[in-house]
Design a protein around this motif. Structure first.
Motif, PDB file in Angstrom:
ATOM      1  N   ASN A   1     -49.173  26.416  45.865  1.00 20.96           N
ATOM      2  CA  ASN A   1     -48.937  27.495  46.829  1.00 20.96           C
ATOM      3  C   ASN A   1     -50.225  27.893  47.536  1.00 20.96           C
ATOM      4  O   ASN A   1     -50.267  28.042  48.749  1.00 20.96           O
ATOM      5  CB  ASN A   1     -48.378  28.740  46.125  1.00 20.96           C
TER       6      ASN A   1
ATOM      7  N   ASN B   1     -51.294  27.293  51.485  1.00 21.24           N
ATOM      8  CA  ASN B   1     -51.664  28.410  52.372  1.00 21.24           C
ATOM      9  C   ASN B   1     -52.991  28.139  53.054  1.00 21.24           C
ATOM     10  O   ASN B   1     -53.146  28.381  54.250  1.00 21.24           O
ATOM     11  CB  ASN B   1     -51.753  29.720  51.581  1.00 21.24           C
TER      12      ASN B   1
ATOM     13  N   GLU C   1     -52.646  25.529  55.685  1.00 15.54           N
ATOM     14  CA  GLU C   1     -51.930  26.074  56.846  1.00 15.54           C
ATOM     15  C   GLU C   1     -52.811  27.033  57.650  1.00 15.54           C
ATOM     16  O   GLU C   1     -52.558  27.282  58.827  1.00 15.54           O
ATOM     17  CB  GLU C   1     -50.656  26.796  56.380  1.00 15.54           C
TER      18      GLU C   1
ATOM     19  N   LYS D   1     -45.885  33.078  59.385  1.00 15.92           N
ATOM     20  CA  LYS D   1     -45.641  31.705  59.849  1.00 15.92           C
ATOM     21  C   LYS D   1     -44.186  31.553  60.307  1.00 15.92           C
ATOM     22  O   LYS D   1     -43.278  32.165  59.728  1.00 15.92           O
ATOM     23  CB  LYS D   1     -45.914  30.725  58.709  1.00 15.92           C
TER      24      LYS D   1
ATOM     25  N   GLY E   1     -44.581  32.647  48.603  1.00 18.75           N
ATOM     26  CA  GLY E   1     -45.628  31.922  47.864  1.00 18.75           C
ATOM     27  C   GLY E   1     -46.545  32.841  47.067  1.00 18.75           C
ATOM     28  O   GLY E   1     -46.722  32.671  45.859  1.00 18.75           O
TER      29      GLY E   1
END
Ligand code: ADP
Ligand code: MG
Length: 610
Positions: free
Chosen positions: A516, A520, A523, A570, A577
């Motif tokens: 997770n 993140n 991203e 997002k 998450g």
């Protein structure tokens, strides 16, 4: 009047006059120089011979001789005494009487001795010697009055009556002195009063006496006096200046000295008790206000701090209602008016000096402060408690929601798998409506994704805890993610402070957390960057794992919301998450924190080590 009596009288008068004339030279000096009035009266009371003192004492002149009578000097009320006096003199008696006569508007007291003048065995006249005893009489009267006052004052044995000169030397001390100071009056007389005053109090006592003398008014002083046994007692003294009746100057001072030791001790005790109370209140961890009605009489330091003030004065200027939130004014004034003590703490909101609000609970008890009944109000700051309560409530909600979600996820996933399977079957057989099938599939994938994430939140008792090397788990996750990262131009570095760090954990769940977090970070760095994973010893039995990235960071105002279920920035995010990760770490008795700025984000995880 009978002519024979008149003749007899004249005869006697001549005898008397001859006698007086013959005898005068023999005692002329004594007669003329005598301080007392010396005179001779005939049988009718006429003055026939007077010495110079008669003029001064009786107020009669030489030219009145033979004219004026003794009885003329005496008030009417006393006349019968004069005749009685004469009568006895005629019988040959020597007498002594006091008379009051009027002389030029003044009353004069006389002490008169009368003796008969005998010629040829016959009383022919009267010798009189009159002393002016006015001053003596007045002095006696005054003395009597003073004695009465003294008696009155000294009868009360609680007080010592003292007369001193202007320097404080004892001129008179009442007998009660023995009872109170242990000295007999004669031991103290002519001593100085201030020799017996405590040296700490002496200056003040002397000043007080001097004030009394200079102002000519009564004064009061409290000081300690030493008893004969060496023990000091507290006395209260009332000074009274005494003036000379003639010159009106202050010549003496009368003091009434009262033993007030017991009163002083109880006053001291009250003061000490108040001091102890003050200390207790001052150092109380609770804020304390003493209030009389709406007026704030006292506040302790904790209270000053609670209300955001710098000084006590800033609060003492306020009223109780000023610091209570308007929403609570009604209930507060009701309580004040009831005047009853509260049995329990009641929740209030207070207004601090900067206008901010603070949650408190308060309780008021009646007490005595500086001799006034006041309310002792205990105030407890319950902001922290409220916060933890909210937190507790939240996390409880969260875990319930989590458990529920996990359950639902499990139940929904199975039928979803079946639906997905049949959908694929239908798609391959039908070959029409392809876009529809595409949409259905992507939506199904999204549902599956959410369910997968939720499923991680299984109940703690379902977890499989085993001893695992943390480095092994991290390297495993890194290997999984690496290809994905390299594609996005991201480098993942790991750093281990020490090896073989064993953690009791559910391996799959921890892997989920690390995935997770890495996802993140990736991203957050669409244009590439660097991820560093550091594993550091934290204290004796803990390990700190840091995930650092060089991403865009999280805006400050959003930081608070990160971790709330379904909060995401997002387009395709689930917003689960961080929440799930946090929950897992907490199930492992660890903590998770996030720091972020525009240059990157750091996630810190602390876990216990075995
Ligand atoms: P999702 O990733 O599905 O959005 P998460 O709970 O994992 O949900 O994350 C919630 C939000 O936290 C993200 O949408 C993102 O805005 C922010 N976030 C989490 N980690 C990072 C990170 N490393 N850098 C920047 N933002 C982050
Ligand atoms: Mg995420």
């Amino acid at each position: 009047m009978d002519s024979s009596i008149v003749a007899l009288k004249r005869e006697k008068r001549i005898l008397l006059e001859n006698y007086l004339n013959e005898n005068l030279p023999r005692y002329e000096t004594t007669f003329m120089e005598n301080e007392d009035a010396v005179y001779a009266l005939d049988l009718d009371g006429h003055f026939l011979q007077i010495n110079p003192a008669c003029e001064k004492i009786l107020g009669i002149q030489v030219d009145q001789i033979g004219e004026i009578t003794f009885q003329k000097l005496v008030p009417v009320d006393d006349l019968h005494r004069v005749f009685q006096n004469f009568h006895e003199a005629f019988e040959g008696k020597v007498q002594n009487h006091d008379y009051k006569i009027a002389k030029g508007g003044h009353q004069v007291y006389l002490n008169v001795t009368t003796l008969p003048i005998v010629v040829n065995d016959e009383v022919v006249g009267i010798y009189g010697i009159a002393k002016d005893i006015t001053a003596l009489k007045e002095r006696n009267a005054k003395n009597r009055k003073e004695q009465e006052i003294h008696k009155l004052l000294t009868e009360n044995s609680l007080d010592i009556i003292v007369k001193t000169d202007l320097d404080g030397h004892f001129l008179y001390i009442s007998p009660s002195c023995e009872q109170i100071l242990g000295y007999k009056p004669e031991e103290l007389i002519t001593q100085n009063k201030f020799s017996y005053v405590h040296y700490h109090d002496k200056k003040r006592a002397i000043k007080n006496l001097n004030d009394v003398i200079s102002k000519g008014e009564n004064g009061r002083a409290t000081f300690r006096m030493k008893k004969k046994d060496g023990i000091y007692i507290w006395v209260e003294t009332l000074f009274k200046p005494v003036r000379d009746p003639d010159s009106d100057d202050i010549i003496e001072v009368i003091s009434v000295i009262r033993d007030i030791t017991e009163r002083k001790i109880s006053e001291d005790e009250v003061r000490k008790r108040e001091e102890t109370y003050r200390n207790l209140v001052e150092n109380s961890p609770d804020a304390v206000i003493l209030a009389s009605g709406n007026e704030i009489m006292f506040i302790n330091d904790t209270g000053v701090h609670l209300l955001g003030a710098c000084t006590k004065e800033a609060i003492l200027q306020k009223s109780l209602m000023d610091i209570i939130h308007p929403d609570f004014h009604d209930i507060a004034s009701k309580r004040i008016n009831m005047g009853k003590d509260s049995q329990e703490f009641v929740e209030y909101k207070l207004i601090r000096l900067d206008g901010s609000e603070v949650d408190v609970e308060m309780k008021g008890i009646t007490t005595i402060y500086q001799n006034h009944p006041v309310k002792h109000i205990i105030i407890r700051d319950i902001t922290e408690r409220k916060k933890t309560q909210e937190l507790l409530l939240n996390s409880e909600k969260l875990s319930v929601a989590g458990q529920l979600a996990a359950g639902i996820a499990h139940e929904v996933r199975n039928p979803l798998t079946a639906i997905k399977g049949f959908l694929q079957l239908m798609q391959s057989e039908l070959n029409t409506h392809t876009t529809y099938f595409d949409i259905i599939e992507s939506e199904m994938n999204r549902i599956e994704l959410i369910l997968t994430e939720l499923l991680v939140l299984s109940k703690p008792q379902d977890l499989k805890f085993e001893m695992k090397d943390i480095a092994v788990i991290i390297e495993h996750v890194k290997a999984l993610i690496d290809t994905n990262a390299i594609m996005k131009n991201i480098v993942i570095n790991t750093y281990y402070e020490c090896e073989n760090l064993m953690i009791r954990c559910d391996e799959n769940q921890l892997k989920q957390v690390f995935i997770n977090l890495l996802k993140n970070s990736i991203e957050a760095m669409p244009d590439g960057g660097k991820i560093t994973i550091e594993v550091i010893n934290h204290g004796k039995d803990k390990v700190k794992i840091l995930f650092k990235d060089t991403g865009s960071g999280i805006p400050k105002e959003l930081l608070k919301k990160i971790g709330q279920p379904f909060f995401t920035t997002k387009e395709n995010g689930t917003g689960l998450g961080i929440m799930v990760s946090k929950q897992i770490i907490e199930n492992h008795h660890g903590t998770m924190h996030i720091w972020s700025d525009p240059h990157g984000t750091i996630i810190e995880i602390i876990l216990p080590v075995k």
